[in-house]
Design a protein around this motif. Structure first.
Motif, short mmCIF file in Angstrom:
data_model
loop_
_atom_site.label_atom_id
_atom_site.label_comp_id
_atom_site.label_asym_id
_atom_site.label_seq_id
_atom_site.Cartn_x
_atom_site.Cartn_y
_atom_site.Cartn_z
N MET A 125 46.02 -51.52 -75.55
CA MET A 125 44.89 -50.69 -74.93
C MET A 125 44.19 -52.03 -74.25
O MET A 125 44.28 -53.04 -74.75
N ASP A 126 43.27 -51.41 -73.16
CA ASP A 126 42.10 -52.39 -73.19
C ASP A 126 40.57 -52.45 -74.04
O ASP A 126 40.69 -51.01 -75.16
N PHE A 127 39.92 -53.62 -73.31
CA PHE A 127 38.71 -53.09 -74.61
C PHE A 127 38.29 -52.06 -74.47
O PHE A 127 37.31 -51.29 -75.38
N ASP A 128 38.24 -51.77 -73.59
CA ASP A 128 36.91 -50.29 -72.75
C ASP A 128 37.15 -48.83 -74.04
O ASP A 128 36.67 -47.73 -74.98
N THR A 129 38.87 -49.03 -74.35
CA THR A 129 39.58 -47.78 -75.42
C THR A 129 38.92 -48.59 -76.35
O THR A 129 39.95 -47.09 -77.08
N PHE A 130 39.49 -49.61 -77.04
CA PHE A 130 39.77 -50.16 -77.75
C PHE A 130 38.16 -50.17 -78.92
O PHE A 130 37.98 -50.05 -80.68
N GLN A 131 36.52 -50.11 -78.04
CA GLN A 131 35.32 -50.03 -78.57
C GLN A 131 35.50 -49.00 -79.21
O GLN A 131 34.60 -49.50 -80.30
N LEU A 187 47.81 -53.97 -79.82
CA LEU A 187 47.41 -55.12 -78.72
C LEU A 187 46.62 -54.49 -78.37
O LEU A 187 46.46 -54.01 -77.43
N LEU A 188 45.14 -55.39 -77.95
CA LEU A 188 44.51 -55.87 -77.25
C LEU A 188 44.57 -56.35 -76.07
O LEU A 188 45.16 -57.58 -76.06
N HIS A 189 44.86 -55.74 -74.87
CA HIS A 189 45.71 -56.63 -73.55
C HIS A 189 44.14 -56.54 -72.47
O HIS A 189 44.37 -55.41 -72.04
N ASP A 190 43.42 -56.71 -72.69
CA ASP A 190 42.57 -57.38 -71.95
C ASP A 190 41.95 -58.83 -71.30
O ASP A 190 41.00 -58.81 -72.21
N PRO A 191 42.81 -59.67 -70.87
CA PRO A 191 42.57 -61.07 -70.88
C PRO A 191 41.03 -61.61 -70.07
O PRO A 191 40.30 -62.81 -69.96
N ASP A 192 40.04 -60.66 -69.43
CA ASP A 192 39.11 -61.13 -69.27
C ASP A 192 37.81 -60.71 -70.01
O ASP A 192 37.49 -60.18 -70.08
#
Lengths: 163, 200
Positions: A30-36, A110-115
């Motif tokens: 997931m990206d950060f928005d989903t993870f938050q 897996l947090l996939h958000d390289p920014d």
């Protein structure tokens, strides 16, 4: 197709599809928005959110302590999440084999958000971005720590927070 | 009450280890004299014509650092001729991270033909003075009347995994600002990185 071949195939299928003792569900990506959402629960549960990667020696060293914590409090108002910051391209080749080999029971994502500059402060303004790092929270209580923990340290924080 | 108290004590003890001192943007940076992979000692004073420096704390073992290797080489080739050489410093204790030993640094520098010095922070004093916490960690310095002033601290760009997906080249933009006599914006960014390995 001859009957014996069909039987053989059925037999092989049943042999090879026996349940084996491995991690059943693959970690979510997931990206950060989903993870938050995992950082914002207000439901009396103690959340332990550990940021790690398979290549990070001090992270790997403390994983058994998080597992032990999960075994101790897993049936209480307690939830542990191991947030991998491995590269996306290593998901199949490295992260999943690692989880299986080390028999990790705690939930991994897996947090996939390289920014990362866009989201590190949202985890904690105290975080420089180095791993390992761990956020422990329950409702309004938040404790962030950059660096490793021992089991005793984790236990001394979590135990008083458990109902 | 007792548990609250123990939590406060705990937070204080652990909080203290986090509050390592280091440079902020605007601070004057100290020079150093560190061993390069070619066996010679390197200082910033060795570059009288430089307008500034791209000091990058980095290492061999950390995949985030490795992912930036080509980009570090590109920065060096682009900005050394413009007066902003790259200086890479390995801050890790190799007894804790054997891949980051001096001999392994030499191997890596030769393999990749680093066009910049790759220095060993042998007593680990430089990364502590600068306040680096992770690899890679960039400190962009500008030579001004008062000395070498820290103008930007943070990441090279906004994608640690894939150079093709980068949309903000922080260091490049920061140097462009300096060349126009302006302050970089952003002057500070964060990035995911490997902790610097040192004995507590």
């Amino acid at each position: 197709m001859p009957v014996f071949l069909v039987n053989l195939l059925i037999l092989m299928h049943s042999v090879f599809s026996q349940p084996v003792d491995v991690f059943e569900s693959k970690p979510a990506i997931m990206d950060f928005d989903t993870f938050q959402q995992y950082l914002e629960h207000e439901n009396d549960t103690v959340y332990v959110i550990n940021f790690w990667a398979t290549w990070c020696a001090p992270c790997v060293k403390e994983l058994p302590d998080f597992e032990k914590l999960n075994q101790k409090f897993g049936d209480r108002n307690f939830k542990i999440l191991l947030v991998s910051l491995d590269f996306r391209k290593m998901y199949e080749t490295r992260l999943i084999p690692f989880i299986e080999e080390n028999k990790l029971r705690a939930e991994v994502i897996l947090l996939h958000d390289p920014d990362a500059n866009a989201w590190i402060d949202k985890v904690s303004p105290e975080w420089s971005g180095a791993i390992p790092a761990t956020l422990i929270y329950k409702n309004d209580f938040r404790l962030f720590h950059e660096g490793g923990y021992t089991f005793d340290e984790l236990n001394s924080i979590v135990e008083p927070l458990i109902n | 009450m007792k548990r609250l108290f123990s939590l406060i004590i705990f937070s204080l003890v652990f909080g203290l280890t986090l509050s390592a001192q280091g440079y902020k943007v605007g601070d004057k940076a100290m020079d150093f004299k560190l061993l390069n992979v070619d066996g010679k000692m390197v200082s910033m004073a060795d570059y009288p014509d430089a307008k500034g420096f791209i000091v990058i704390f980095t290492c061999n073992h950390c995949p985030y650092s490795v992912a930036y290797e080509e980009r570090k080489i590109a920065l060096s080739k682009q900005f050394e001729p413009l007066g902003y050489p790259v200086i890479a410093i390995n801050p890790n204790d190799s007894t804790l991270q054997p891949q980051d030993s001096y001999s392994q640094m030499i191997v890596r520098a030769n393999e990749k033909e680093f066009p910049y010095p790759y220095l060993l922070d042998a007593d680990q004093s430089v990364f502590k003075t600068y306040g680096a916490t992770r690899t890679p960690h960039v400190f962009l310095l500008n030579k001004e009347e008062g000395g070498l002033i820290v103008k930007y601290i943070g990441a090279i760009d906004n994608n640690y995994e894939d150079a093709d997906e980068v949309t903000d080249k922080y260091v490049e933009a920061a140097i462009a600002a300096l060349q126009k006599g302006e302050n970089p914006d952003p002057a500070f960014t964060k990035a995911v990185g490997c902790t610097i390995k040192y004995k507590k």
